[in-house]
Design a protein around this motif. Structure first.
Motif, PDB file in Angstrom:
ATOM      1  N   UNK A 136     -44.253   0.166  -2.946  1.00 19.76           N
ATOM      2  CA  UNK A 136     -43.629   0.568  -4.116  1.00 19.76           C
ATOM      3  C   UNK A 136     -43.327   1.474  -4.565  1.00 19.76           C
ATOM      4  N   UNK A 137     -44.249   2.836  -4.264  1.00 16.11           N
ATOM      5  CA  UNK A 137     -43.416   4.247  -4.581  1.00 16.11           C
ATOM      6  C   UNK A 137     -41.884   4.161  -3.814  1.00 16.11           C
ATOM      7  N   UNK A 138     -41.792   3.802  -3.275  1.00 12.05           N
ATOM      8  CA  UNK A 138     -39.669   3.571  -2.289  1.00 12.05           C
ATOM      9  C   UNK A 138     -39.131   2.589  -4.107  1.00 12.05           C
ATOM     10  N   UNK A 139     -39.472   1.842  -4.094  1.00  9.66           N
ATOM     11  CA  UNK A 139     -39.142   0.987  -5.561  1.00  9.66           C
ATOM     12  C   UNK A 139     -39.587   1.725  -6.786  1.00  9.66           C
ATOM     13  N   UNK A 140     -39.744   2.535  -6.953  1.00  9.64           N
ATOM     14  CA  UNK A 140     -39.862   3.525  -7.924  1.00  9.64           C
ATOM     15  C   UNK A 140     -38.884   4.542  -8.259  1.00  9.64           C
ATOM     16  N   UNK A 141     -39.360   5.065  -7.062  1.00  7.41           N
ATOM     17  CA  UNK A 141     -38.179   5.428  -6.726  1.00  7.41           C
ATOM     18  C   UNK A 141     -37.033   4.866  -7.138  1.00  7.41           C
ATOM     19  N   UNK A 142     -36.577   3.984  -6.611  1.00 10.67           N
ATOM     20  CA  UNK A 142     -34.975   3.447  -6.570  1.00 10.67           C
ATOM     21  C   UNK A 142     -35.061   3.490  -7.998  1.00 10.67           C
ATOM     22  N   UNK A 143     -35.937   2.056  -8.989  1.00  9.58           N
ATOM     23  CA  UNK A 143     -35.688   1.733 -10.383  1.00  9.58           C
ATOM     24  C   UNK A 143     -35.183   3.402 -11.194  1.00  9.58           C
ATOM     25  N   UNK A 144     -36.742   5.023 -10.871  1.00 10.88           N
ATOM     26  CA  UNK A 144     -36.129   6.267 -11.401  1.00 10.88           C
ATOM     27  C   UNK A 144     -34.421   5.959 -11.592  1.00 10.88           C
ATOM     28  N   UNK A 145     -33.919   6.158 -10.123  1.00  9.71           N
ATOM     29  CA  UNK A 145     -32.450   6.614 -10.041  1.00  9.71           C
ATOM     30  C   UNK A 145     -31.955   5.591 -10.892  1.00  9.71           C
ATOM     31  N   UNK A 146     -31.914   4.429 -11.004  1.00 12.01           N
ATOM     32  CA  UNK A 146     -31.052   3.245 -11.867  1.00 12.01           C
ATOM     33  C   UNK A 146     -31.371   4.025 -13.752  1.00 12.01           C
ATOM     34  N   UNK A 147     -32.502   4.404 -13.865  1.00 11.19           N
ATOM     35  CA  UNK A 147     -33.057   4.780 -15.028  1.00 11.19           C
ATOM     36  C   UNK A 147     -32.282   5.839 -15.826  1.00 11.19           C
ATOM     37  N   UNK A 148     -31.974   7.030 -14.939  1.00 13.45           N
ATOM     38  CA  UNK A 148     -31.314   8.197 -14.426  1.00 13.45           C
ATOM     39  C   UNK A 148     -29.756   8.562 -15.148  1.00 13.45           C
ATOM     40  N   UNK A 149     -29.224   6.310 -14.081  1.00  7.56           N
ATOM     41  CA  UNK A 149     -28.356   6.893 -14.320  1.00  7.56           C
ATOM     42  C   UNK A 149     -27.543   5.566 -15.784  1.00  7.56           C
ATOM     43  N   UNK A 150     -28.582   5.043 -16.400  1.00  7.00           N
ATOM     44  CA  UNK A 150     -28.094   4.534 -17.460  1.00  7.00           C
ATOM     45  C   UNK A 150     -28.492   5.788 -18.625  1.00  7.00           C
ATOM     46  N   UNK A 151     -29.150   6.493 -18.384  1.00  2.00           N
ATOM     47  CA  UNK A 151     -29.417   7.374 -19.548  1.00  2.00           C
ATOM     48  C   UNK A 151     -28.635   8.540 -19.369  1.00  2.00           C
ATOM     49  N   UNK A 152     -27.474   8.961 -18.345  1.00  2.00           N
ATOM     50  CA  UNK A 152     -26.652   9.694 -17.665  1.00  2.00           C
ATOM     51  C   UNK A 152     -25.691   9.366 -19.290  1.00  2.00           C
ATOM     52  N   UNK A 153     -25.055   7.738 -18.842  1.00  2.00           N
ATOM     53  CA  UNK A 153     -23.984   7.326 -19.654  1.00  2.00           C
ATOM     54  C   UNK A 153     -24.033   6.832 -21.267  1.00  2.00           C
ATOM     55  N   UNK A 154     -25.273   6.648 -21.377  1.00  2.00           N
ATOM     56  CA  UNK A 154     -25.337   6.496 -22.894  1.00  2.00           C
ATOM     57  C   UNK A 154     -25.252   7.165 -23.565  1.00  2.00           C
ATOM     58  N   UNK A 155     -24.907   8.767 -23.473  1.00  2.00           N
ATOM     59  CA  UNK A 155     -24.206   9.677 -24.465  1.00  2.00           C
ATOM     60  C   UNK A 155     -22.575   9.566 -24.078  1.00  2.00           C
ATOM     61  N   UNK A 156     -22.444   9.022 -23.297  1.00  2.00           N
ATOM     62  CA  UNK A 156     -20.504   9.024 -23.171  1.00  2.00           C
ATOM     63  C   UNK A 156     -20.188   7.609 -24.774  1.00  2.00           C
ATOM     64  N   UNK A 157     -21.276   6.645 -25.055  1.00  2.00           N
ATOM     65  CA  UNK A 157     -20.575   6.019 -25.671  1.00  2.00           C
ATOM     66  C   UNK A 157     -21.167   6.230 -26.830  1.00  2.00           C
ATOM     67  N   UNK A 158     -20.837   7.565 -27.025  1.00  2.00           N
ATOM     68  CA  UNK A 158     -20.907   7.750 -28.803  1.00  2.00           C
ATOM     69  C   UNK A 158     -20.340   8.086 -29.493  1.00  2.00           C
ATOM     70  N   UNK A 159     -19.123   7.925 -28.948  1.00  2.00           N
ATOM     71  CA  UNK A 159     -17.821   7.828 -29.475  1.00  2.00           C
ATOM     72  C   UNK A 159     -17.474   6.541 -29.849  1.00  2.00           C
ATOM     73  N   UNK A 160     -18.091   5.741 -29.892  1.00  2.00           N
ATOM     74  CA  UNK A 160     -17.812   3.912 -29.956  1.00  2.00           C
ATOM     75  C   UNK A 160     -17.697   3.820 -32.079  1.00  2.00           C
ATOM     76  N   UNK A 161     -17.091   3.561 -32.259  1.00  2.00           N
ATOM     77  CA  UNK A 161     -16.982   2.963 -33.557  1.00  2.00           C
ATOM     78  C   UNK A 161     -17.918   2.589 -34.423  1.00  2.00           C
ATOM     79  N   UNK A 162     -18.688   2.011 -33.219  1.00  2.00           N
ATOM     80  CA  UNK A 162     -20.785   1.397 -34.142  1.00  2.00           C
ATOM     81  C   UNK A 162     -21.853   3.036 -34.780  1.00  2.00           C
ATOM     82  N   UNK A 163     -20.641   3.827 -33.493  1.00  2.00           N
ATOM     83  CA  UNK A 163     -21.834   5.181 -33.801  1.00  2.00           C
ATOM     84  C   UNK A 163     -21.531   5.863 -34.603  1.00  2.00           C
ATOM     85  N   UNK A 164     -19.406   6.072 -34.342  1.00  2.00           N
ATOM     86  CA  UNK A 164     -19.722   7.103 -35.501  1.00  2.00           C
ATOM     87  C   UNK A 164     -19.006   6.576 -36.961  1.00  2.00           C
ATOM     88  N   UNK A 165     -19.735   5.142 -36.975  1.00  2.00           N
ATOM     89  CA  UNK A 165     -20.269   4.337 -38.498  1.00  2.00           C
ATOM     90  C   UNK A 165     -21.588   5.253 -38.863  1.00  2.00           C
TER      91      UNK A 165
END
Length: 228
Positions: A136-165
């Motif tokens: 379970x600890x190993x799985x939580x570490x893997x889950x944490x890496x997925x979460x980090x990737x998601x949080x890093x990519x999220x601000x890259x989308x702030x330039x989309x038309x929806x966010x600009x609106x």
């Protein structure tokens, strides 16, 4: 025969695992990732409410959901209307947010699975000679890496038309413009940090449940073992 083993460290790890899973799930579903620039009601809506200065409000935008002020109908009034702006995955405002949704969903699925399994670790500590805590600890570490990737990519989308609106024309990748970050974004970050803490703490839970004192209690024939 099932030996129920309860220690402070294993119980704390179980509780943290459940809290982290719920925190990440609630953050993902929330529309409060970006808080938009202040807007006011239209003049016709103000007239219906007896005039006066327009009351500003801040619409919010999430990965796939949004909250806006309800224009109001006679005899019925709600402050905000919240719900998904995207009817399907392809309508999510940005390709970066689509990737964020995938990575966060994978991480949350793993965390929810671990949270469910953690409840049974009081009775079952190993499967096929493998420690459940370590797995379970190993799985939580893997889950944490997925979460980090998601949080890093999220601000890259702030330039989309929806966010600009919502955030004005100065919004761009990693620049929120006139928007501010909502509680859901900070909750996701805090949950990610706690995910790695849980991954490390799982090793302590394994040590606590496999200690010599626990083995002595088992050899004495006790089925319920509670240790501080």
């Amino acid at each position: 025969m099932c030996h129920v083993i309860v220690t402070c460290r294993s119980m704390l790890w179980t509780l943290l695992s459940i809290v982290v899973a719920f925190a990440e799930l609630i953050a993902f579903m929330s529309a409060d990732w970006l808080i938009g620039k202040a807007k006011t009601r239209g003049s016709s809506e103000q007239g219906e409410q007896g005039g006066g200065y327009p009351e500003p409000y801040h619409p919010t935008l999430g990965i796939y959901a949004r909250c806006i002020r309800n224009p109001g109908v006679q005899h019925f009034q709600r402050e905000t209307l919240c719900g998904p702006y995207a009817e399907n995955f392809g309508e999510i405002a940005s390709g970066f947010w689509q990737a964020t949704a995938i990575f966060l969903a994978l991480g949350i699925f793993i965390l929810c699975t671990v949270a469910l399994v953690s409840v049974f670790t009081m009775c079952v500590q190993s499967i096929m000679k493998k420690s459940i805590f370590n797995v379970c600890g190993l799985l939580q570490g893997i889950a944490g890496l997925f979460l980090i990737l998601g949080l890093i990519l999220y601000p890259a989308g702030w330039g989309c038309q929806k966010a600009i609106g919502y955030c004005g024309h100065y919004a761009s990748a990693y620049k929120p413009g006139d928007c501010s970050l909502g509680w859901a974004f900070y909750t996701a970050i805090g949950g990610t940090v706690l995910t790695f803490i849980c991954a490390v703490f799982s090793a302590q839970a394994e040590i606590a449940t496999s200690s010599d004192k626990v083995q002595e209690e088992i050899e004495e024939g006790k089925n319920l073992i509670c240790l501080l």
